[in-house]
Structures are given as C-alpha cells and as structure tokens.
Design a protein around this motif. Structure first.
Motif, PDB file in Angstrom:
ATOM      1  N   UNK A 188      45.283  43.439  34.641  1.00 25.76           N
ATOM      2  CA  UNK A 188      43.528  43.849  34.958  1.00 25.76           C
ATOM      3  C   UNK A 188      42.235  43.106  34.088  1.00 25.76           C
ATOM      4  N   UNK A 189      41.607  42.315  34.360  1.00 27.29           N
ATOM      5  CA  UNK A 189      41.081  41.098  33.894  1.00 27.29           C
ATOM      6  C   UNK A 189      39.120  41.811  33.554  1.00 27.29           C
ATOM      7  N   UNK A 190      38.762  41.437  32.895  1.00 22.91           N
ATOM      8  CA  UNK A 190      37.399  42.036  33.173  1.00 22.91           C
ATOM      9  C   UNK A 190      36.314  42.017  31.412  1.00 22.91           C
ATOM     10  N   UNK A 191      35.289  41.674  32.394  1.00 24.51           N
ATOM     11  CA  UNK A 191      33.944  40.881  31.524  1.00 24.51           C
ATOM     12  C   UNK A 191      33.182  41.729  31.311  1.00 24.51           C
ATOM     13  N   UNK A 192      32.768  41.932  29.774  1.00 24.58           N
ATOM     14  CA  UNK A 192      31.244  42.663  30.037  1.00 24.58           C
ATOM     15  C   UNK A 192      30.234  42.284  28.937  1.00 24.58           C
ATOM     16  N   UNK A 219      38.681  43.100  37.868  1.00 24.37           N
ATOM     17  CA  UNK A 219      39.226  42.291  39.084  1.00 24.37           C
ATOM     18  C   UNK A 219      40.450  43.362  38.446  1.00 24.37           C
ATOM     19  N   UNK A 220      41.126  43.556  39.424  1.00 23.59           N
ATOM     20  CA  UNK A 220      42.721  43.925  39.543  1.00 23.59           C
ATOM     21  C   UNK A 220      43.669  43.913  40.289  1.00 23.59           C
ATOM     22  N   UNK A 221      44.893  43.316  39.817  1.00 24.09           N
ATOM     23  CA  UNK A 221      45.483  42.953  41.096  1.00 24.09           C
ATOM     24  C   UNK A 221      46.900  44.062  41.167  1.00 24.09           C
ATOM     25  N   UNK A 254      48.672  43.880  43.865  1.00 26.93           N
ATOM     26  CA  UNK A 254      50.062  43.497  44.291  1.00 26.93           C
ATOM     27  C   UNK A 254      50.131  42.079  43.953  1.00 26.93           C
ATOM     28  N   UNK A 255      51.202  41.792  43.998  1.00 27.06           N
ATOM     29  CA  UNK A 255      50.592  39.878  44.423  1.00 27.06           C
ATOM     30  C   UNK A 255      50.202  39.673  44.848  1.00 27.06           C
ATOM     31  N   UNK A 256      49.872  39.366  45.936  1.00 28.21           N
ATOM     32  CA  UNK A 256      48.841  39.198  46.824  1.00 28.21           C
ATOM     33  C   UNK A 256      47.116  39.963  47.060  1.00 28.21           C
ATOM     34  N   UNK A 257      46.952  40.546  46.271  1.00 29.82           N
ATOM     35  CA  UNK A 257      46.191  41.530  46.531  1.00 29.82           C
ATOM     36  C   UNK A 257      45.156  41.705  45.486  1.00 29.82           C
ATOM     37  N   UNK A 258      43.926  41.750  45.389  1.00 29.65           N
ATOM     38  CA  UNK A 258      43.414  41.881  44.751  1.00 29.65           C
ATOM     39  C   UNK A 258      41.345  42.159  44.817  1.00 29.65           C
ATOM     40  N   UNK A 259      41.348  42.984  43.503  1.00 27.95           N
ATOM     41  CA  UNK A 259      40.279  44.288  43.604  1.00 27.95           C
ATOM     42  C   UNK A 259      38.926  43.855  42.492  1.00 27.95           C
ATOM     43  N   UNK A 301      25.677  47.864  42.305  1.00 25.06           N
ATOM     44  CA  UNK A 301      27.513  47.311  42.643  1.00 25.06           C
ATOM     45  C   UNK A 301      27.407  46.011  43.323  1.00 25.06           C
ATOM     46  N   UNK A 302      28.623  45.736  42.607  1.00 19.03           N
ATOM     47  CA  UNK A 302      29.475  45.024  43.784  1.00 19.03           C
ATOM     48  C   UNK A 302      31.130  45.293  44.219  1.00 19.03           C
ATOM     49  N   UNK A 303      31.829  45.244  45.031  1.00 15.50           N
ATOM     50  CA  UNK A 303      32.881  45.258  45.356  1.00 15.50           C
ATOM     51  C   UNK A 303      33.462  44.453  46.384  1.00 15.50           C
ATOM     52  N   UNK A 304      35.082  43.924  46.414  1.00 21.14           N
ATOM     53  CA  UNK A 304      35.250  42.778  46.920  1.00 21.14           C
ATOM     54  C   UNK A 304      37.008  42.830  46.083  1.00 21.14           C
TER      55      UNK A 304
END
Length: 733
Positions: A360-364, A422-424, A426-431, A476-479
C-alpha cells in the motif's frame, strides 16, 4: 499544401517507414536483431517506474529525444504529442493549450498543470518560454489534480531540468537561422563543496522575424529572448535535500498586426499596420524544494514566488494604415490599443509520500497560493507617430489621447487538500484511489477612474467597487491496472477535473456580446478512460492505445471586444468529448527508429446559453484529429563520429474556433527535417521547420459583428510562421 506536394511527402515517408530489414544495407541487416527500444523511467506518479507500468496516457521525451528532435520551446514537443495542440498568439504571454478537447483561452486558467523540477507553474503567461538544459519532458493526459495540483483538468506537463553534477561539465551552442537571427545557449555545472552543487543555464535568441509588414517595409515579428536559470542542490546527508532554483526571462517583440477577414483559411492579405507595436514580457521566479526522508516516508516542502509583467501596444481594429482604417473613414480619427498585465504569486505545498516498496503506497498533502493581479486595457487616438503610449496603471488624459480605459485588480487565494493511495490487490492487479478538494476565493476591485466608466454602467459600476466569488470542487479519481504479462498492461479509470472561474474586466457585460458577463464560471470535466500498453519482439516494438469519454460543464470560449480592447471569456453549459490515441515506436534496425502517433477527438456542444444554435456544433479550438510520423536514423562512422537524420511529419485536422462553427480551418500538414554530425565533444546540426512552406493561420478570433456591417466580416487572423532553416554548432566540456 497542394495535393501533389502532399502526395510526395506521404509517399516518401511511407516508403522509408515500410522498409523491411532486408531493404537495409548488409551491415544493418546483421544488426537488426540486436536493435531495441530503451526502457524509459518516468515519475508520473511521484515514483520512479517504467512507462509501461504507468496506468496513464503519457508521452515522454528524454534528453536524447529533446536533442534529436530539436525541442527548444513548448510548441516543439506539443507538435509531437497526439491529441494535443498549441495555438500561438501574437503576445508571448498567451498560448492556448488544448488536450483532448479541453482548451484554454486568453486570461483563463491553463488547461494543464505545468511543473518544472517539481514546482507548479502558477501563471499561464509563464508557459511559452525557452526550454534550456532539459533532462526530460513528460506529458500526462486526462485529469491529474490529485498528484499535480490545480488546473490539471486536461492533464499535466512535467519538465525536469538537468541536475547539478558531481564533476565540472558544460556545453555551449551557437546558431544561425534564416530570419536572419542568432541563438546562443550554454550551461555549466559542478560541485562547490562536497555537499553543494550548482548548475547555471542561459540562452539568447534574436531574429529579425519572418512575416513582412508591407506598409512599414520591415518584418512585423522581430523577436528577442534572454533567459537564465540558476540551480543550487544541497545534500548534507542521504536523508535531506534542498533544491533552490532561480529563473528569469525577458522577451522583446511586437504585436497586434492581425489581418481582418471572414475565413480562417484566408492567408492572402499582407500585414499593413502603421504601428509596429510593442510586446515586452519580464518574468522572474524563485523556488525552494525540500525533501526529508524518514523510515515512514518522505516529507516534501515546495515554496515559490513568481512575478510577471507584460505590456502590449499596437494598432486597433481594423489594422490598416490611418487613411484606410474604418475608424478614420467613419469618424475622422484612427485608434491604437494597449494592455498591461502585472502578476505576483506566492505558493506553498506540503506533502508526505510513503515508501515505494510497500503493498500500500500513499501520498497526502496540502497546497495554497496567493495571487495579486492587475490588468488594464484601453484605446488611444492614433496620432500617426508610429509609437503607441505604454499605458499601465494610470490612464492618459481623456481624449488627449486616451479614448477608453478599463482597469481591475484581483486578490485571489486558493487552497487544496489531496491524497492518493495505490494498493496491490495481487501481483498483477493494482487499484489507485485519489481525492482532491480545491477552494478558490477571488476578489476583484474596479480601478477604472470615474471619467472612463462606460456610459451604460454609470450608477452601476464605480471606482473601488469590489466583487467577490468563491468556487470549490471535490475531484475523485479511481484507476484499475492489470498486467497480464511483464510486457503488457491494461487499465481503466474515472476522474474528475476542475478549473476555477474568474472575472472579466468590469463593464464588459455592457458590450452586449452573447454569453459574456463580468464573471465567467468554473469548468468541470468527468472523464472515463480505458487503455493498453505492450512491448513486442524483444522490445523492438512498443504500442499504446487509449479511448476516452469526457463530459465537461463550463467549457470556455473567447471574444475580443475592440470597443474596450478587452479579452473576454464565456462558458458553454455542456460539451461532450470522445476520442482515442494510438502510438507505436519501433526499432527497425540498429540506430533506425520510427514513431507513429494518431489522435482523434469528436466534440459536441450539448447545451449553450450563448445561443441555442450552438447545440450540435464542435467546441472551440478543438482539432478533429492529429497525426505524427517520425523517422530517425543514426549511423556511426567511427569510434566517436556519427551522423543523424530525422524527419517529423505532423497533420492537424479540421479546427473550429467559435461555438457557432462559422469558420473551420482546413487540415494543416507540416514537415520538419534535421541533419546532424556528432563528434562526441562537438556536434553540428542543420534544420528546417515547415519544409514545404505551408501557409495557414495560427489563430482566428471573432471581431465586431455589427460594425460597420452586420455579420462575420471583421474577424482577426494571425499568420503562422513560414519555412525557417538554420545551423547550430555545439561544444561540450
């Protein structure tokens, strides 16, 4: 461009592009298997990662690309970016950047966020400047507010200059061009102490110009630019970095030499103004970026102060010598015009970034900017001296020679809070989830003296009158990103962009221009996007494709009012944009690369309070398509000697300039060519821009519709630059 000439250009480019490895010399046939594209690392998400892994439509220009393509100003890299265009106007402080249909207009906030070395550019009038000693340029498309700040409604442009070096180094370039003109560029860098390094870059460019003024017997567009940048990098420890940057730019050119015609495609009229005009722009900026790394993440502080002053003078409508001017013929006296702009801004950003290696990686962060802006415009009687008074904060006496004068000061404060996660999965899926809140508080004070208040506003407007308005928006933004293999990536997302509204000059609503009031509203854009990226053939071929749909509310349109010499903005209630981009890069052989970019945008006005007949039309400043085809061949002739040949072909589709779609510019096709010889420490390059000497108008603006005759007969067009050529010599040490 004629059909015959277009056919020759396309046939030649296609023949070279379609060469198979078996058409190459024997040496290159052997090398083709070893040819591949270099991996490109970007910081589009505030972290270093491969461009293949970034779920954003992005164009990247490395230092090698910048040198090979001859990128020296924003126009140069925008021309190489699909679905992106730059309308260059006569005054240096105004350029219209359009990304996927999201456009910019005079005196508006920009359509993209621009960051130089991580510092957000606070004033759109700063954008059009020399690009000197640049390490990379990254162009991100689609709303990017959470990571890149205010006005990122259409995307973001990230410019990284070359960092101060650990050892002494430098370069110097001298050039000649066909204006005639000359260019000097240089940089020097090295250590001051073990922890303190410096880098100094400067450029000087001067040309007589390219567009003839038939009346004065001289060029209408002489140009001189002097730019400097000083950067100090202090690294007292591995954890702490201080990056101090000072930059300046002084431009001296001319302006307001339009032609008046009905059609944007009419290039037949010569420039014939009796006042050469003045356009002087002075910019200075100081910024400090602090980074402190801890075990929990990195704390960053970005502080900046920027100041800009620009004066603009020249002929007034209809831009003809005094005896031929429509004002002289009807009223016995001609007029000239002036505009003055003075802007100071202070900004501060604080943010915290978590470590990159976590699941889990984040910026604020938080951001704030205070802006003090003064603008004055007016008309003066043209006394035939060839010089127009440079009126700034105080008008000249009424009718001696001041005819009209409007002035306003603006005190604006905007702030924002933002975050990105940014959340992994799985090893191939990131949200990725992002959210930003912007609040923009604006205050406008009328500085027009009482004797210059328009008669229709007497009693309604007065000196010292204060108007206030606040705009705010959640974005908002979601990817979602999926990597089926290590060499491919799919993504889909939704994002919302925001651009604040503002004030037209006090009194312009009295002009009775449809859709124009003293205030123009904010713009929002909701974008849905899908995309894919992949590499093939052992990284000899890369491809990316994107498709998007944007629903925008409050899109800008522009109107010039010659009665007050004011530049005014209005809003379109709703515009829908949909389109796609396709980009291919191929290593055809060792040293032989090809680039192809295609962009398509379909815009449609869905609602318009300006005029019901606007509905169904294309939005202003949107080109239907863009295409870029580039070929580059570098051949080594020895241990240190190599030759470079590069050609870039650009096609710009039909372009509309006003909501009623009265006139449409025909497609434009441009060809640039570069030939270089590099000896390691030195290089020599010959270049040609607009090789086929394509004639077209860069800008069209609606003029007065009811004087002297009703209808669109009085519109402003500005000629694009003709063919130019030059030679540059560089020495590195």
């Amino acid at each position: 461009m004629t059909t015959k000439r277009r056919g020759l250009v396309l046939a030649g480019a296609s023949a070279v592009l379609c060469m198979s490895p078996f058409d190459l010399p024997a040496q290159d046939q052997q090398q083709v298997q070893g040819a591949n594209l270099e991996e490109v690392i970007v910081s589009a998400r505030k972290r270093d990662e491969s461009v293949l892994d970034v779920p954003v439509a992005i164009n990247v220009f490395t230092a090698a690309d910048i040198e090979a393509a001859g990128i020296e100003r924003p126009q140069d890299f925008i021309d190489l970016t699909p679905n992106m265009s730059l309308v260059q106007t006569q005054n240096q402080g105004t350029s219209f950047v359009t990304v996927r249909g999201i456009s910019q207009a005079r005196n508006s906030e920009p359509s993209v966020a621009v960051l130089i070395d991580g510092v957000l550019m606070v004033n759109p009038a700063q954008f059009n400047q020399e690009l000197v000693d640049i390490e990379s340029i990254q162009v991100l498309k689609g709303p990017q507010g959470a990571l890149y700040g205010r006005n990122a409604i259409g995307g973001a442009i990230i410019v990284n200059t070359k960092r101060p070096s650990d050892t002494f180094e430098g370069s110097f370039t001298a050039g000649y061009e066909s204006g005639p003109g000359q260019r000097l560029r240089g940089s020097v860098s090295g250590p001051i102490t073990d922890t303190l390094k410096y880098r100094v870059a400067a450029s000087y460019f001067e040309t007589d110009g390219y567009i003839d003024n038939a009346f004065l017997g001289e060029e209408a567009d002489p140009f001189r630019d002097v730019s400097t940048r000083v950067r100090l990098l202090w690294e007292p420890s591995e954890a702490f970095t201080a990056d101090l940057r000072f930059n300046s730019s002084q431009v001296d050119t001319q302006a307001l030499y339009f032609n008046i015609t009905e059609s944007v495609n009419d290039t037949s009229l010569p420039v014939r103004v009796n006042n050469p005009g003045v356009n002087e722009r002075d910019m200075y900026g100081l910024s400090l970026k602090l980074d402190y790394e801890t075990g929990a993440g990195t704390f960053t502080s970005v502080s900046s102060y920027d100041t800009l002053e620009e004066i603009l003078t020249g002929d007034q409508f209809n831009f003809l010598p005094i005896p031929e001017s429509v004002l002289f013929q009807f009223f016995g006296a001609d007029q000239a015009q002036h505009q003055y702009l003075d802007v100071d801004a202070i900004s501060q950003e604080l943010r915290f970034t978590s470590p990159a290696g976590q699941r889990v990686r984040w910026i604020a962060g938080v951001y704030g900017i205070a802006t003090d802006r003064f603008i004055s415009t007016g008309n003066v009687f043209d006394l035939g001296t060839g010089a127009v008074p440079q009126v700034r904060r105080q008008p000249l006496p009424l009718f001696n020679p001041q005819f009209t004068y409007l002035a306003d000061s603006q005190d604006n404060f905007a702030w924002a809070v933002f975050g990105n996660v940014d959340v992994d999965l799985s090893s191939r899926v990131e949200m990725s989830l992002a959210l930003r809140y912007d609040r923009d508080e604006r205050e406008n004070t009328t500085k027009t003296p009482a004797e210059f208040i328009p008669a229709s506003l007497v009693g309604l407007a007065q000196p010292g009158q204060v108007r206030k308005h606040t705009w705010d928006e959640w974005q908002p933004k979601i990817t979602l990103r999926f990597k089926p293999t290590d060499d491919s990536m799919l993504f889909a997302g939704y994002s919302r962009g925001f651009r604040s509204g503002g004030f037209n000059q006090t009194g312009v609503s009295a002009a009775g221009i449809a859709g124009i009031q003293d205030l123009f509203d904010a713009e929002t854009a909701n974008t849905y996007e899908i995309g894919a990226k992949a590499e093939f053939l052992d990284r000899r071929l890369s491809a990316s494709v994107n498709a998007y749909y944007t629903r925008a509310e409050g899109s800008y349109f522009f109107v010039f009012d010659p009665n007050t010499s004011t530049q005014n903005l209005g809003n379109l209630d709703r515009v829908d944009y949909q389109g796609m981009e396709l980009e291919l890069k191929a290593a055809l052989a060792e040293g032989f690369d090809a680039f192809l970019g295609l962009g398509y945008t379909d815009s449609e006005i869905k609602q318009s309070d300006r005029a019901a007949t606007d509905v169904g039309n294309q939005a202003p400043l949107v080109s239907e398509y863009s295409a870029n085809l580039g070929l580059q061949y570098r051949r080594h002739l020895g241990d240190t000697l190599s030759v470079l040949v590069r050609t870039d072909f650009e096609a710009i589709g039909p372009t509309w300039f006003y909501p009623d779609n009265f006139t449409k510019r025909d497609p434009v096709e441009l060809l640039n060519l570069r030939l270089g010889l590099d000896g390691g420490r030195w290089s020599a390059t010959a270049w040609v821009k607009n090789l086929t000497d394509e004639e077209y108008n860069a800008e069209w603006s609606p003029g007065p519709q009811f004087f002297p005759n009703p209808g669109y007969t009085n519109n402003f067009v500005f000629k694009a630059l003709p063919r130019r050529w030059g030679v540059d010599l560089t020495y590195r040490f």
